[in-house]
Design a protein around this motif. Sequence first.
Motif, mmCIF file in Angstrom:
data_model
loop_
_atom_site.group_PDB
_atom_site.id
_atom_site.type_symbol
_atom_site.label_atom_id
_atom_site.label_comp_id
_atom_site.label_asym_id
_atom_site.label_seq_id
_atom_site.Cartn_x
_atom_site.Cartn_y
_atom_site.Cartn_z
ATOM 1 N N GLU A 33 0.815 -1.216 0.000
ATOM 2 C CA GLU A 33 0.000 0.000 0.000
ATOM 3 C C GLU A 33 0.854 1.273 0.000
ATOM 4 N N ALA A 34 2.168 1.111 -0.015
ATOM 5 C CA ALA A 34 3.064 2.277 0.045
ATOM 6 C C ALA A 34 2.909 3.151 -1.203
ATOM 7 N N ASP A 35 2.894 4.465 -0.980
ATOM 8 C CA ASP A 35 2.791 5.449 -2.064
ATOM 9 C C ASP A 35 3.340 6.765 -1.529
ATOM 10 N N GLU A 36 4.570 7.087 -1.901
ATOM 11 C CA GLU A 36 5.219 8.294 -1.372
ATOM 12 C C GLU A 36 4.443 9.563 -1.693
ATOM 13 N N ARG A 37 3.787 9.606 -2.859
ATOM 14 C CA ARG A 37 3.028 10.804 -3.234
ATOM 15 C C ARG A 37 1.879 11.069 -2.260
ATOM 16 N N LYS A 38 1.363 10.007 -1.667
ATOM 17 C CA LYS A 38 0.268 10.132 -0.702
ATOM 18 C C LYS A 38 0.767 10.031 0.740
ATOM 19 N N LEU A 39 2.097 10.075 0.912
ATOM 20 C CA LEU A 39 2.736 9.992 2.232
ATOM 21 C C LEU A 39 2.385 8.684 2.952
ATOM 22 N N ARG A 40 2.190 7.631 2.183
ATOM 23 C CA ARG A 40 1.932 6.293 2.708
ATOM 24 C C ARG A 40 3.256 5.543 2.668
ATOM 25 N N VAL A 41 3.846 5.330 3.849
ATOM 26 C CA VAL A 41 5.197 4.792 3.961
ATOM 27 C C VAL A 41 5.144 3.355 4.472
ATOM 28 N N SER A 42 5.887 2.492 3.796
ATOM 29 C CA SER A 42 5.918 1.071 4.151
ATOM 30 C C SER A 42 6.566 0.831 5.503
ATOM 31 N N VAL A 43 6.015 -0.119 6.220
ATOM 32 C CA VAL A 43 6.617 -0.557 7.473
ATOM 33 C C VAL A 43 7.986 -1.187 7.213
ATOM 34 N N LEU A 44 8.266 -1.568 5.958
ATOM 35 C CA LEU A 44 9.566 -2.125 5.594
ATOM 36 C C LEU A 44 10.588 -1.059 5.213
ATOM 37 N N SER A 45 10.211 0.202 5.224
ATOM 38 C CA SER A 45 11.184 1.264 4.990
ATOM 39 C C SER A 45 11.992 1.464 6.271
ATOM 40 N N LYS A 46 13.124 2.155 6.154
ATOM 41 C CA LYS A 46 13.935 2.404 7.351
ATOM 42 C C LYS A 46 13.145 3.172 8.410
ATOM 43 N N ILE A 47 12.419 4.215 7.992
ATOM 44 C CA ILE A 47 11.669 4.996 8.984
ATOM 45 C C ILE A 47 10.483 4.201 9.514
ATOM 46 N N GLY A 48 9.848 3.411 8.666
ATOM 47 C CA GLY A 48 8.729 2.593 9.122
ATOM 48 C C GLY A 48 9.148 1.590 10.172
ATOM 49 N N THR A 49 10.276 0.941 9.934
ATOM 50 C CA THR A 49 10.799 -0.026 10.893
ATOM 51 C C THR A 49 11.230 0.667 12.186
ATOM 52 N N ALA A 50 11.746 1.872 12.072
ATOM 53 C CA ALA A 50 12.154 2.622 13.266
ATOM 54 C C ALA A 50 10.958 3.005 14.129
ATOM 55 N N LEU A 51 9.847 3.352 13.494
ATOM 56 C CA LEU A 51 8.697 3.892 14.221
ATOM 57 C C LEU A 51 7.770 2.839 14.821
ATOM 58 N N ILE A 52 7.695 1.658 14.229
ATOM 59 C CA ILE A 52 6.706 0.671 14.654
ATOM 60 C C ILE A 52 6.839 0.350 16.147
ATOM 61 N N GLY A 53 5.725 0.416 16.849
ATOM 62 C CA GLY A 53 5.703 0.064 18.270
ATOM 63 C C GLY A 53 6.064 1.177 19.229
ATOM 64 N N LEU A 54 6.529 2.321 18.708
ATOM 65 C CA LEU A 54 6.852 3.449 19.585
ATOM 66 C C LEU A 54 5.582 4.182 20.006
ATOM 67 N N ARG A 55 5.668 4.912 21.095
ATOM 68 C CA ARG A 55 4.561 5.745 21.565
ATOM 69 C C ARG A 55 4.889 7.208 21.332
ATOM 70 N N GLN A 56 3.848 7.995 21.262
ATOM 71 C CA GLN A 56 4.010 9.443 21.192
ATOM 72 C C GLN A 56 4.908 9.885 22.347
ATOM 73 N N GLY A 57 5.896 10.728 22.052
ATOM 74 C CA GLY A 57 6.821 11.214 23.076
ATOM 75 C C GLY A 57 8.109 10.416 23.171
ATOM 76 N N GLN A 58 8.158 9.246 22.558
ATOM 77 C CA GLN A 58 9.386 8.458 22.584
ATOM 78 C C GLN A 58 10.318 8.882 21.456
ATOM 79 N N GLN A 59 11.576 8.476 21.594
ATOM 80 C CA GLN A 59 12.545 8.708 20.536
ATOM 81 C C GLN A 59 13.407 7.471 20.402
ATOM 82 N N ILE A 60 14.033 7.363 19.215
ATOM 83 C CA ILE A 60 14.895 6.220 18.945
ATOM 84 C C ILE A 60 16.059 6.680 18.079
ATOM 85 N N LYS A 61 17.226 6.077 18.291
ATOM 86 C CA LYS A 61 18.367 6.292 17.398
ATOM 87 C C LYS A 61 18.243 5.257 16.301
#
Length: 133
Positions: free
Chosen positions: A86-114
């Motif tokens: 379902e990924a489509d960069e033009r619609k800002l739909r980012v795959s969970v398999l992208s680097k940022i998608g993998t970084a963000l999955i499971g985080l909560r608002q207010g958290q950060q990750i390296k």
Amino acid sequence: MEQSSACCDPPLLIGDGSEVVLRDIARAAMSRLPDVAERLLGEVERAEIVAESDVPADVVRIGSFVTYQVQFTGAINTIRLVPPNEADERKLRVSVLSKIGTALIGLRQGQQIKWELGDRQHVVDVLRVCAAL
């Protein structure tokens, strides 16, 4: 560069149904995107798995709209995290398999990750998570 060491990683929360979907996505991508697939599996492995109904609304999961900031650049982005098909960069739909998608999955608002984004390690702050805009 590798993801930051486990001692410094923020806690992750993933619903039990999402765990199955994420594992399936990672396994399906293992032959063509082994580095990202392994990172996604690693994040699922270290996450606390709970019933889907117990996942708070401010946790990043597939389908979430996420506003995040990359500290190095100061850039603030809002995306929707989606399955790879379902990924489509033009619609800002980012795959969970992208680097940022993998970084963000499971985080909560207010958290950060390296996390490695592009050619360097960055700190990514989760500013907002919601199911719909």
